[in-house]
Design a protein around this motif. Sequence first.
Motif, PDB file in Angstrom:
ATOM      1  N   LYS A 148       4.187  10.988  11.470  1.00 31.75           N
ATOM      2  CA  LYS A 148       3.540  10.491  12.690  1.00 31.75           C
ATOM      3  C   LYS A 148       4.536   9.936  13.700  1.00 31.75           C
ATOM      4  CE  LYS A 148      -0.058   7.781  11.635  1.00 31.75           C
ATOM      5  NZ  LYS A 148      -0.978   7.113  10.830  1.00 31.75           N
ATOM      6  N   PHE A 149       5.819   9.917  13.330  1.00 33.41           N
ATOM      7  CA  PHE A 149       6.812   9.289  14.202  1.00 33.41           C
ATOM      8  C   PHE A 149       6.849   9.860  15.626  1.00 33.41           C
ATOM      9  CE2 PHE A 149      11.162   8.879  15.815  1.00 33.41           C
ATOM     10  CZ  PHE A 149      11.227   7.509  15.890  1.00 33.41           C
ATOM     11  N   PRO A 150       6.867  11.205  15.797  1.00 35.08           N
ATOM     12  CA  PRO A 150       6.901  11.731  17.169  1.00 35.08           C
ATOM     13  C   PRO A 150       5.710  11.276  18.006  1.00 35.08           C
ATOM     14  CG  PRO A 150       7.376  13.467  15.605  1.00 35.08           C
ATOM     15  CD  PRO A 150       6.950  12.294  14.806  1.00 35.08           C
ATOM     16  N   LEU A 151       4.534  11.233  17.369  1.00 29.47           N
ATOM     17  CA  LEU A 151       3.338  10.798  18.081  1.00 29.47           C
ATOM     18  C   LEU A 151       3.474   9.344  18.529  1.00 29.47           C
ATOM     19  CD1 LEU A 151       0.398  11.680  18.807  1.00 29.47           C
ATOM     20  CD2 LEU A 151      -0.292  10.507  16.731  1.00 29.47           C
ATOM     21  N   ARG A 152       4.014   8.513  17.612  1.00 24.51           N
ATOM     22  CA  ARG A 152       4.209   7.104  17.950  1.00 24.51           C
ATOM     23  C   ARG A 152       5.202   6.944  19.083  1.00 24.51           C
ATOM     24  NH1 ARG A 152       5.227   4.203  12.264  1.00 24.51           N
ATOM     25  NH2 ARG A 152       3.101   4.138  11.490  1.00 24.51           N
ATOM     26  N   LEU A 153       6.278   7.726  18.997  1.00 17.46           N
ATOM     27  CA  LEU A 153       7.294   7.654  20.044  1.00 17.46           C
ATOM     28  C   LEU A 153       6.690   8.032  21.398  1.00 17.46           C
ATOM     29  CD1 LEU A 153      10.347   7.071  20.160  1.00 17.46           C
ATOM     30  CD2 LEU A 153      10.700   9.522  20.239  1.00 17.46           C
ATOM     31  N   LEU A 154       5.857   9.076  21.371  1.00 22.45           N
ATOM     32  CA  LEU A 154       5.222   9.535  22.601  1.00 22.45           C
ATOM     33  C   LEU A 154       4.325   8.443  23.169  1.00 22.45           C
ATOM     34  CD1 LEU A 154       5.492  12.333  23.929  1.00 22.45           C
ATOM     35  CD2 LEU A 154       3.196  12.803  23.127  1.00 22.45           C
ATOM     36  N   ILE A 179       2.668   5.117  27.147  1.00 17.82           N
ATOM     37  CA  ILE A 179       1.723   4.033  27.401  1.00 17.82           C
ATOM     38  C   ILE A 179       2.428   2.695  27.518  1.00 17.82           C
ATOM     39  CG2 ILE A 179      -0.372   2.889  26.612  1.00 17.82           C
ATOM     40  CD1 ILE A 179      -1.015   5.407  25.036  1.00 17.82           C
ATOM     41  N   TYR A 180       3.317   2.400  26.549  1.00 19.10           N
ATOM     42  CA  TYR A 180       3.908   1.058  26.519  1.00 19.10           C
ATOM     43  C   TYR A 180       4.868   0.823  27.679  1.00 19.10           C
ATOM     44  CZ  TYR A 180       6.892  -2.743  25.063  1.00 19.10           C
ATOM     45  OH  TYR A 180       7.614  -3.891  25.037  1.00 19.10           O
ATOM     46  N   ILE A 181       5.785   1.778  27.888  1.00 20.18           N
ATOM     47  CA  ILE A 181       6.848   1.525  28.863  1.00 20.18           C
ATOM     48  C   ILE A 181       6.327   1.342  30.303  1.00 20.18           C
ATOM     49  CG2 ILE A 181       8.926   2.547  29.898  1.00 20.18           C
ATOM     50  CD1 ILE A 181       9.818   3.358  27.177  1.00 20.18           C
ATOM     51  N   PRO A 182       5.380   2.195  30.783  1.00 22.51           N
ATOM     52  CA  PRO A 182       4.878   1.922  32.140  1.00 22.51           C
ATOM     53  C   PRO A 182       4.213   0.550  32.274  1.00 22.51           C
ATOM     54  CG  PRO A 182       4.266   4.121  31.461  1.00 22.51           C
ATOM     55  CD  PRO A 182       4.866   3.462  30.273  1.00 22.51           C
ATOM     56  N   VAL A 218       1.099   1.822  18.250  1.00 21.06           N
ATOM     57  CA  VAL A 218       2.429   2.382  18.030  1.00 21.06           C
ATOM     58  C   VAL A 218       2.960   2.057  16.645  1.00 21.06           C
ATOM     59  CG1 VAL A 218       4.804   2.328  18.826  1.00 21.06           C
ATOM     60  CG2 VAL A 218       2.957   2.313  20.481  1.00 21.06           C
ATOM     61  N   PHE A 219       2.800   0.787  16.214  1.00 24.76           N
ATOM     62  CA  PHE A 219       3.510   0.357  15.024  1.00 24.76           C
ATOM     63  C   PHE A 219       2.672   0.338  13.761  1.00 24.76           C
ATOM     64  CE2 PHE A 219       6.305  -1.452  18.284  1.00 24.76           C
ATOM     65  CZ  PHE A 219       7.496  -0.937  17.826  1.00 24.76           C
ATOM     66  N   GLU A 220       1.349   0.323  13.882  1.00 25.79           N
ATOM     67  CA  GLU A 220       0.554   0.175  12.657  1.00 25.79           C
ATOM     68  C   GLU A 220       0.101   1.521  12.120  1.00 25.79           C
ATOM     69  OE1 GLU A 220       0.082  -2.857  11.113  1.00 25.79           O
ATOM     70  OE2 GLU A 220       1.532  -3.475  12.599  1.00 25.79           O
TER      71      GLU A 220
END
Lengths: 107, 160
Positions: free
Chosen positions: B50-56, B61-64, B158-160
């Motif tokens: 699931k890492f790529p999905l989390r990174l995406l 979502i998070y950075i903006p 993202v993290f859970e």
Amino acid sequence: MTIAGYVFMIIGGLFFLLGGLGVLRMPDTFNRIQAGTKATTLGAFSVLIGVGLVNFEWSWIAKIIIIIVFIVISNPIGSSTIAKATYYSKYKPDNLVQDDLEKRGDE
Amino acid sequence: MKYFTTFVALLLVYLLLAGFTVDEVILGSIVSAILTVLLTKYLNFKIDLKFPLRLLKFILIYIPVFIWKLILANFDVARRVLSPKIPVNPGIVKVKTNLKSDLGKLTLANSITLTPGTLSIDVLDEYIYVHTIDVKGSDGLEKEKNISGPFEKILEGVFE
């Protein structure tokens, strides 16, 4: 592009100025740390983006992205650590209206 | 797998800073290999499918949201600093977080520090102690909503 870059740099400089002014004018340590952290983070962002726009090349942009990532990680950690050290060395400003950290571990 | 990920991450950072030439790739590989051997026992992370999905999710979502909050925070600082009588009503507020992983808590605490009027002081178990420039709201829940509300949900994704 060059002009946009310089505009970003000037904006960044203004944020640094505001941060410095904040450190001077805020009434107690915690508020000073707050003003310092936020202003320098966005200021550094803005200056670096400006540099990236002036030197619009792949190698510069890669470096700038790395630097921004490190600043975003390290800057808040640094200020949190200073704030934590300040708090645990029994510094307490008189203007705190609430202090939950004092009664930690009560419940 | 853990060794490989650490190595790739270190090499990538090295090459982005130094530039892509043959010399740098060789030197970077040697340095990264040594650092990987030294550092891996201190690292504790899992990479799954699931890492790529989390990174995406993190990037899109998070950075903006984070950058928008950072800009707001700076105008907030500017407003307070430039007003003749500085409006402060500070306090240290306890905020409960549902994030379990250390990295998630770290990211949340960092985000709190860079959002308007707040500074995380300490993380103890599932509570983050936050210095707030302006204590708003009367009960605990309302304060939590003001401080960590926007990030808590995103970082949970993202993290859970």
